[in-house]
Scaffold this motif. Structure first.
Motif, PDB file in Angstrom:
ATOM      1  N   LYS A 164      -4.305  41.667  45.370  1.00  0.00           N
ATOM      2  CA  LYS A 164      -4.496  40.563  44.694  1.00  0.00           C
ATOM      3  C   LYS A 164      -3.077  39.977  44.360  1.00  0.00           C
ATOM      4  O   LYS A 164      -3.223  38.809  44.190  1.00  0.00           O
ATOM      5  CB  LYS A 164      -5.387  40.776  43.311  1.00  0.00           C
ATOM      6  CG  LYS A 164      -6.911  41.109  43.659  1.00  0.00           C
ATOM      7  CD  LYS A 164      -7.780  41.412  42.580  1.00  0.00           C
ATOM      8  CE  LYS A 164      -8.087  40.102  42.153  1.00  0.00           C
ATOM      9  NZ  LYS A 164      -9.022  39.114  43.097  1.00  0.00           N
ATOM     10  N   PHE A 191      -6.901  38.269  37.531  1.00  0.00           N
ATOM     11  CA  PHE A 191      -7.980  39.298  37.557  1.00  0.00           C
ATOM     12  C   PHE A 191      -9.216  38.550  36.695  1.00  0.00           C
ATOM     13  O   PHE A 191     -10.459  39.133  36.777  1.00  0.00           O
ATOM     14  CB  PHE A 191      -7.783  40.607  36.940  1.00  0.00           C
ATOM     15  CG  PHE A 191      -6.604  41.286  37.552  1.00  0.00           C
ATOM     16  CD1 PHE A 191      -6.599  41.576  39.034  1.00  0.00           C
ATOM     17  CD2 PHE A 191      -5.549  41.371  37.040  1.00  0.00           C
ATOM     18  CE1 PHE A 191      -5.737  42.317  39.350  1.00  0.00           C
ATOM     19  CE2 PHE A 191      -4.356  42.158  37.380  1.00  0.00           C
ATOM     20  CZ  PHE A 191      -4.425  42.486  38.908  1.00  0.00           C
ATOM     21  N   LEU A 216     -15.295  42.405  39.908  1.00  0.00           N
ATOM     22  CA  LEU A 216     -14.254  43.484  39.743  1.00  0.00           C
ATOM     23  C   LEU A 216     -14.998  44.813  39.822  1.00  0.00           C
ATOM     24  O   LEU A 216     -14.469  45.836  40.181  1.00  0.00           O
ATOM     25  CB  LEU A 216     -13.321  43.472  38.536  1.00  0.00           C
ATOM     26  CG  LEU A 216     -12.444  44.296  38.174  1.00  0.00           C
ATOM     27  CD1 LEU A 216     -11.370  44.190  39.207  1.00  0.00           C
ATOM     28  CD2 LEU A 216     -11.752  43.955  36.748  1.00  0.00           C
ATOM     29  N   LEU A 237      -7.051  48.052  34.185  1.00  0.00           N
ATOM     30  CA  LEU A 237      -8.281  47.510  34.777  1.00  0.00           C
ATOM     31  C   LEU A 237      -9.356  48.447  34.392  1.00  0.00           C
ATOM     32  O   LEU A 237     -10.566  48.017  33.810  1.00  0.00           O
ATOM     33  CB  LEU A 237      -8.272  47.231  36.303  1.00  0.00           C
ATOM     34  CG  LEU A 237      -7.285  45.886  36.520  1.00  0.00           C
ATOM     35  CD1 LEU A 237      -7.065  45.975  38.163  1.00  0.00           C
ATOM     36  CD2 LEU A 237      -7.667  44.519  35.952  1.00  0.00           C
ATOM     37  N   ALA A 293      -3.596  42.580  33.513  1.00  0.00           N
ATOM     38  CA  ALA A 293      -4.549  43.576  33.434  1.00  0.00           C
ATOM     39  C   ALA A 293      -4.854  44.093  31.825  1.00  0.00           C
ATOM     40  O   ALA A 293      -5.788  44.363  31.548  1.00  0.00           O
ATOM     41  CB  ALA A 293      -4.177  44.897  34.171  1.00  0.00           C
ATOM     42  N   MET A 349      -5.321  46.302  43.558  1.00  0.00           N
ATOM     43  CA  MET A 349      -4.443  45.465  42.647  1.00  0.00           C
ATOM     44  C   MET A 349      -3.289  45.014  43.624  1.00  0.00           C
ATOM     45  O   MET A 349      -3.002  43.791  43.283  1.00  0.00           O
ATOM     46  CB  MET A 349      -4.253  46.278  41.679  1.00  0.00           C
ATOM     47  CG  MET A 349      -2.958  45.742  40.669  1.00  0.00           C
ATOM     48  SD  MET A 349      -1.336  46.242  41.144  1.00  0.00           S
ATOM     49  CE  MET A 349      -0.607  44.818  40.493  1.00  0.00           C
TER      50      MET A 349
END
Length: 221
Positions: free
Chosen positions: A97, A71, A80, A216, A150, A94
């Motif tokens: 990813k 991230f 983001l 996040l 995260a 998420m």
């Protein structure tokens, strides 16, 4: 779904352009296995007994190398924030990813595992069990690692913090992954071990997106 597919395609394209994360993971996997082999003195019987554990440990460590970058780039360039403003839930973003990360790191490790097995004198009868166990185990490692990535987003020395956070959670996957491979070597059924690995994967699949999304959101604030 279009947004999620675009995220996966974009991450794969960036990983293909860089190539460093995949090469680093596979290179570490190979070199670490070789070092363990040299450390055991090159005795074929000793290597065969320890091969399953060595492969799993080195694969686990190799999968952690690129977690910090999962991230980080999107956080640093502001992407983001843009992703969080889309209609897609952050939990699914998420997950997308994490899927891209597994394709570029976990999948190459599975492909390289038989070669490492040959170097460590692992019987060829166990190759299928090894790859099947890794196929269940490495996505779980990625999902757990996504939570650590995260939680440490934006922190100094994030890689060290990720290791401290996720390594204790990796232990059950490691135990059952090695057990599945060794059970196949003994000729016994390994269904129970694979079912345990599958259970870990389903639990991580259900819980990790929510935990990582919450982390996040906190990091963006």
């Amino acid at each position: 779904m279009a947004i999620l597919c675009a995220i996966i395609a974009n991450d794969l394209r960036l990983a293909w352009r860089r190539g460093a994360d995949t090469l680093t993971a596979v290179g570490f996997f190979v070199l670490a296995a070789l070092l363990f082999g040299f450390g055991l003195g090159g005795d074929p019987s000793a290597l065969a007994r320890a091969a399953a554990g060595l492969i799993w440990v080195t694969a686990l460590l190799a999968s952690m190398l690129a977690l910090e970058r999962m991230f980080a780039a999107d956080f640093e360039d502001g992407s983001l924030d843009g992703l969080m403003m889309t209609d897609a839930p952050l939990e699914l973003i998420m997950l997308a990813k994490a899927a891209a990360h597994w394709i570029t790191t976990g999948l190459p490790l599975i492909v390289a595992a038989p070669g490492i097995g040959l170097m460590l004198n692992l019987p060829t009868d166990a190759f299928a069990a090894l790859m099947l166990a890794l196929l269940f185990g490495t996505p779980t490692l990625t999902l757990i690692g996504a939570i650590g990535a995260a939680l440490t987003l934006g922190a100094r020395r994030g890689g060290v913090l990720i290791s401290l956070l996720v390594l204790p959670l990796y232990i059950p996957v490691l135990i059952f992954g090695v057990a599945a491979t060794e059970t196949a070597l003994s000729g016994a059924a390994m269904d129970a071990r694979l079912m345990a690995l599958g259970g870990f994967f389903l639990a991580a699949l259900a819980l990790a997106p929510f935990a990582a999304a919450a982390a996040l959101r906190q990091a963006v604030r």
